[in-house]
Design a protein around this motif. Structure first.
Motif, PDB file in Angstrom:
ATOM      1  N   ARG A  12     -21.421  10.266 -49.747  1.00 50.96           N
ATOM      2  CA  ARG A  12     -21.285  10.829 -51.106  1.00 50.96           C
ATOM      3  C   ARG A  12     -20.061  10.241 -51.801  1.00 50.96           C
ATOM      4  O   ARG A  12     -20.073   9.998 -52.994  1.00 50.96           O
ATOM      5  CB  ARG A  12     -21.169  12.350 -51.033  1.00 50.96           C
ATOM      6  CG  ARG A  12     -22.480  13.015 -50.700  1.00 50.96           C
ATOM      7  CD  ARG A  12     -22.299  14.513 -50.572  1.00 50.96           C
ATOM      8  NE  ARG A  12     -23.553  15.152 -50.231  1.00 50.96           N
ATOM      9  CZ  ARG A  12     -23.657  16.264 -49.503  1.00 50.96           C
ATOM     10  NH1 ARG A  12     -22.556  16.869 -49.061  1.00 50.96           N
ATOM     11  NH2 ARG A  12     -24.816  16.793 -49.243  1.00 50.96           N
ATOM     12  N   MET A  13     -18.994  10.038 -51.036  1.00 48.71           N
ATOM     13  CA  MET A  13     -17.771   9.429 -51.606  1.00 48.71           C
ATOM     14  C   MET A  13     -18.047   7.999 -52.080  1.00 48.71           C
ATOM     15  O   MET A  13     -17.678   7.610 -53.191  1.00 48.71           O
ATOM     16  CB  MET A  13     -16.673   9.396 -50.536  1.00 48.71           C
ATOM     17  CG  MET A  13     -15.468   8.551 -50.897  1.00 48.71           C
ATOM     18  SD  MET A  13     -14.294   8.406 -49.535  1.00 48.71           S
ATOM     19  CE  MET A  13     -14.903   6.959 -48.690  1.00 48.71           C
ATOM     20  N   VAL A  14     -18.721   7.235 -51.221  1.00 43.32           N
ATOM     21  CA  VAL A  14     -18.962   5.825 -51.549  1.00 43.32           C
ATOM     22  C   VAL A  14     -19.912   5.719 -52.743  1.00 43.32           C
ATOM     23  O   VAL A  14     -19.794   4.819 -53.572  1.00 43.32           O
ATOM     24  CB  VAL A  14     -19.522   5.082 -50.307  1.00 43.32           C
ATOM     25  CG1 VAL A  14     -19.889   3.656 -50.650  1.00 43.32           C
ATOM     26  CG2 VAL A  14     -18.487   5.098 -49.184  1.00 43.32           C
ATOM     27  N   ARG A  53     -11.350  12.453 -58.998  1.00 41.96           N
ATOM     28  CA  ARG A  53     -11.661  13.148 -60.254  1.00 41.96           C
ATOM     29  C   ARG A  53     -13.172  13.181 -60.484  1.00 41.96           C
ATOM     30  O   ARG A  53     -13.741  14.226 -60.827  1.00 41.96           O
ATOM     31  CB  ARG A  53     -10.955  12.417 -61.401  1.00 41.96           C
ATOM     32  CG  ARG A  53     -11.218  13.048 -62.729  1.00 41.96           C
ATOM     33  CD  ARG A  53     -10.472  12.326 -63.828  1.00 41.96           C
ATOM     34  NE  ARG A  53     -10.675  12.979 -65.096  1.00 41.96           N
ATOM     35  CZ  ARG A  53      -9.976  12.726 -66.181  1.00 41.96           C
ATOM     36  NH1 ARG A  53      -9.016  11.834 -66.143  1.00 41.96           N
ATOM     37  NH2 ARG A  53     -10.219  13.366 -67.300  1.00 41.96           N
ATOM     38  N   ALA A  54     -13.839  12.038 -60.261  1.00 41.66           N
ATOM     39  CA  ALA A  54     -15.293  11.963 -60.464  1.00 41.66           C
ATOM     40  C   ALA A  54     -16.024  12.879 -59.480  1.00 41.66           C
ATOM     41  O   ALA A  54     -17.032  13.510 -59.839  1.00 41.66           O
ATOM     42  CB  ALA A  54     -15.768  10.519 -60.305  1.00 41.66           C
ATOM     43  N   VAL A  55     -15.512  12.989 -58.259  1.00 38.95           N
ATOM     44  CA  VAL A  55     -16.149  13.855 -57.262  1.00 38.95           C
ATOM     45  C   VAL A  55     -16.034  15.323 -57.708  1.00 38.95           C
ATOM     46  O   VAL A  55     -17.015  16.067 -57.701  1.00 38.95           O
ATOM     47  CB  VAL A  55     -15.518  13.651 -55.865  1.00 38.95           C
ATOM     48  CG1 VAL A  55     -15.968  14.737 -54.886  1.00 38.95           C
ATOM     49  CG2 VAL A  55     -15.878  12.266 -55.316  1.00 38.95           C
ATOM     50  N   ASP A  68     -18.161  18.824 -47.299  1.00 36.76           N
ATOM     51  CA  ASP A  68     -19.344  18.491 -48.101  1.00 36.76           C
ATOM     52  C   ASP A  68     -19.184  17.134 -48.756  1.00 36.76           C
ATOM     53  O   ASP A  68     -20.142  16.380 -48.871  1.00 36.76           O
ATOM     54  CB  ASP A  68     -19.554  19.568 -49.174  1.00 36.76           C
ATOM     55  CG  ASP A  68     -19.816  20.924 -48.563  1.00 36.76           C
ATOM     56  OD1 ASP A  68     -20.824  21.054 -47.847  1.00 36.76           O
ATOM     57  OD2 ASP A  68     -18.995  21.842 -48.756  1.00 36.76           O
ATOM     58  N   TYR A  69     -17.984  16.850 -49.246  1.00 39.93           N
ATOM     59  CA  TYR A  69     -17.697  15.573 -49.902  1.00 39.93           C
ATOM     60  C   TYR A  69     -16.389  15.017 -49.372  1.00 39.93           C
ATOM     61  O   TYR A  69     -15.465  15.775 -49.092  1.00 39.93           O
ATOM     62  CB  TYR A  69     -17.479  15.748 -51.417  1.00 39.93           C
ATOM     63  CG  TYR A  69     -18.672  16.107 -52.229  1.00 39.93           C
ATOM     64  CD1 TYR A  69     -19.388  15.135 -52.926  1.00 39.93           C
ATOM     65  CD2 TYR A  69     -19.078  17.431 -52.337  1.00 39.93           C
ATOM     66  CE1 TYR A  69     -20.485  15.479 -53.698  1.00 39.93           C
ATOM     67  CE2 TYR A  69     -20.176  17.788 -53.109  1.00 39.93           C
ATOM     68  CZ  TYR A  69     -20.877  16.803 -53.783  1.00 39.93           C
ATOM     69  OH  TYR A  69     -21.956  17.141 -54.550  1.00 39.93           O
ATOM     70  N   CYS A  70     -16.317  13.681 -49.302  1.00 39.68           N
ATOM     71  CA  CYS A  70     -15.024  13.020 -49.163  1.00 39.68           C
ATOM     72  C   CYS A  70     -14.692  12.414 -50.519  1.00 39.68           C
ATOM     73  O   CYS A  70     -15.568  12.234 -51.366  1.00 39.68           O
ATOM     74  CB  CYS A  70     -15.081  11.890 -48.144  1.00 39.68           C
ATOM     75  SG  CYS A  70     -14.918  12.462 -46.471  1.00 39.68           S
ATOM     76  N   CYS A  71     -13.441  12.058 -50.711  1.00 43.20           N
ATOM     77  CA  CYS A  71     -13.061  11.338 -51.928  1.00 43.20           C
ATOM     78  C   CYS A  71     -11.826  10.507 -51.606  1.00 43.20           C
ATOM     79  O   CYS A  71     -11.171  10.713 -50.587  1.00 43.20           O
ATOM     80  CB  CYS A  71     -12.756  12.306 -53.078  1.00 43.20           C
ATOM     81  SG  CYS A  71     -11.256  13.276 -52.812  1.00 43.20           S
ATOM     82  N   THR A  72     -11.553   9.547 -52.464  1.00 42.54           N
ATOM     83  CA  THR A  72     -10.284   8.825 -52.388  1.00 42.54           C
ATOM     84  C   THR A  72      -9.534   9.138 -53.676  1.00 42.54           C
ATOM     85  O   THR A  72     -10.093   9.776 -54.590  1.00 42.54           O
ATOM     86  CB  THR A  72     -10.487   7.301 -52.288  1.00 42.54           C
ATOM     87  OG1 THR A  72     -11.031   6.854 -53.530  1.00 42.54           O
ATOM     88  CG2 THR A  72     -11.410   6.934 -51.147  1.00 42.54           C
ATOM     89  N   SER A  73      -8.307   8.644 -53.785  1.00 44.87           N
ATOM     90  CA  SER A  73      -7.591   8.895 -55.038  1.00 44.87           C
ATOM     91  C   SER A  73      -8.295   8.156 -56.184  1.00 44.87           C
ATOM     92  O   SER A  73      -8.174   8.534 -57.342  1.00 44.87           O
ATOM     93  CB  SER A  73      -6.134   8.466 -54.926  1.00 44.87           C
ATOM     94  OG  SER A  73      -6.038   7.177 -54.404  1.00 44.87           O
ATOM     95  N   ASP A  93      -7.896  -0.607 -51.123  1.00 46.81           N
ATOM     96  CA  ASP A  93      -7.623   0.794 -50.811  1.00 46.81           C
ATOM     97  C   ASP A  93      -8.746   1.342 -49.931  1.00 46.81           C
ATOM     98  O   ASP A  93      -9.687   0.612 -49.583  1.00 46.81           O
ATOM     99  CB  ASP A  93      -7.419   1.621 -52.081  1.00 46.81           C
ATOM    100  CG  ASP A  93      -8.681   1.705 -52.942  1.00 46.81           C
ATOM    101  OD1 ASP A  93      -9.733   1.135 -52.555  1.00 46.81           O
ATOM    102  OD2 ASP A  93      -8.614   2.332 -54.006  1.00 46.81           O
ATOM    103  N   SER A  94      -8.667   2.617 -49.603  1.00 51.58           N
ATOM    104  CA  SER A  94      -9.643   3.188 -48.663  1.00 51.58           C
ATOM    105  C   SER A  94     -11.072   3.018 -49.145  1.00 51.58           C
ATOM    106  O   SER A  94     -11.967   2.672 -48.369  1.00 51.58           O
ATOM    107  CB  SER A  94      -9.366   4.685 -48.466  1.00 51.58           C
ATOM    108  OG  SER A  94      -8.115   4.873 -47.908  1.00 51.58           O
ATOM    109  N   LEU A  95     -11.277   3.268 -50.445  1.00 48.18           N
ATOM    110  CA  LEU A  95     -12.642   3.181 -50.978  1.00 48.18           C
ATOM    111  C   LEU A  95     -13.141   1.741 -50.921  1.00 48.18           C
ATOM    112  O   LEU A  95     -14.259   1.468 -50.470  1.00 48.18           O
ATOM    113  CB  LEU A  95     -12.679   3.706 -52.419  1.00 48.18           C
ATOM    114  CG  LEU A  95     -14.053   3.822 -53.063  1.00 48.18           C
ATOM    115  CD1 LEU A  95     -14.962   4.762 -52.271  1.00 48.18           C
ATOM    116  CD2 LEU A  95     -13.932   4.331 -54.505  1.00 48.18           C
TER     117      LEU A  95
END
Ligand code: SF4
Length: 311
Positions: free
Chosen positions: A306-308, A136-138, A127-132, A43-45
């Motif tokens: 930050r996402m990674v 939730r953690a972000v 400010d932040y990216c996230c994946t699915s 997936d993206s992450l």
């Protein structure tokens, strides 16, 4: 293309990748024959992690454009190639950097959390990216007294509100593929397949309603979490509500189990623009390099890192 022709082309692609010292990364929604020639499918992450970790000088990114852009931002010293630069994303196209700047001006001081399905310019305003996989953690990492602007996927946003108990200000974007999987599709399977576990991606138009079913065989998961769940579960039959490309990987990683699409129409035409022939041409000709303006890349990198960092 017949099986022999596919195998011959796959061999040619692998040979070119070796010659060029390139790593091939493929998203879970890619065509099966493309997934099969990749060094890593995820997936993206997961693909972002792999892009950062590779020693290869060239990354061939089999996915849509924003994903290759993310790799280019994370790996400014590597060459990132995409087999078809027109492979876009309806979700990423649902908000521009200008729209985001205007939205931010209406909510001064708010923290901006962007789903990774956004352009580099939008990430640079975030400010932040996230994946699915880590959304939730972000959200939970942001202090409770901060307003959060979440974009661009409204279904993921509503699901996050439910699981975190936080009120989010949500951009009304959607992915046409996932939005097309409706509550009625799921309701049908609930009654017709009582022996099956239901794996639902939070981008789906049915995700938040699925939570309301309240039964223990409905699971809202990122694609990577779906693979982990299916391999570890003692159950045999799984219904999958996301883009159907994931079925190939599920079948590979959990052989002997049964995986069925909730909707056979859940096909992303952008993901399917990446063909074996185009991967071969990219490797052979070194074409379609993805690059991001340095100033935008530097600002976007903060949000992506930050996402990674938040697993
Ligand atoms: S499935 Fe939807 S979110 Fe994913 S790349 Fe295709 S259009 Fe974008």
């Amino acid at each position: 293309m017949n099986t022999f022709a596919v195998a011959t082309l796959q061999e040619e692609v692998r040979g070119l990748a070796r010659e060029r010292g390139a790593v091939i990364l493929a998203h879970n929604y890619q065509l099966p024959e493309v997934q099969d020639i990749a060094d890593y499918v995820g997936d993206s992450l997961g693909l972002s992690h792999q892009a950062q970790a590779t020693d290869a000088d060239t990354i061939v990114f089999c996915g849509v454009h924003f994903m290759a852009e993310t790799a280019a931002i994370l790996c400014p010293d590597k060459t990132v190639l995409i087999p078809d630069p027109d492979a876009g994303c309806s979700l990423a196209a649902s908000i521009t950097a200008e729209q985001l700047r205007h939205w931010k001006s209406q909510h001064p001081g708010a923290v901006v959390v962007s789903y990774v399905n956004t352009t580099a310019e939008v990430k640079a305003e975030s400010d932040y990216c996230c994946t699915s996989g880590n959304a939730r953690a972000v959200i939970e990492a942001i202090p409770a007294d901060h307003q959060i602007l979440f974009l661009p996927d409204m279904f993921l946003g509503v699901w996050l509100e439910r699981v975190t108990g936080r009120k989010l200000t949500i951009w009304l974007g959607e992915c046409h593929v996932h939005a097309g999987i409706r509550p009625a599709d799921i309701q049908l399977w609930q009654t017709e397949a009582p022996d099956a576990e239901l794996l639902v991606h939070p981008e789906c138009g049915c995700a938040s309603q699925c939570m309301a079913f309240g039964n223990d065989r409905t699971h809202i998961l990122s694609t990577e979490q779906m693979v982990r769940f299916a391999t570890q579960s003692p159950k045999q039959r799984f219904l999958v509500a996301t883009e159907i490309g994931i079925l190939h990987r599920l079948n590979q990683e959990a052989p002997g189990k049964t995986f069925e699409a909730v909707s056979e129409n859940a096909i992303c035409k952008y993901m399917k623009m990446i063909t074996l022939e185009k991967v071969r041409d990219t490797l052979r000709d070194g074409k379609h390099e993805v690059s991001v303006d340095k100033d935008i890349a530097d600002r976007a990198r903060l949000a992506i890192e930050r996402m990674v960092a938040i697993a």
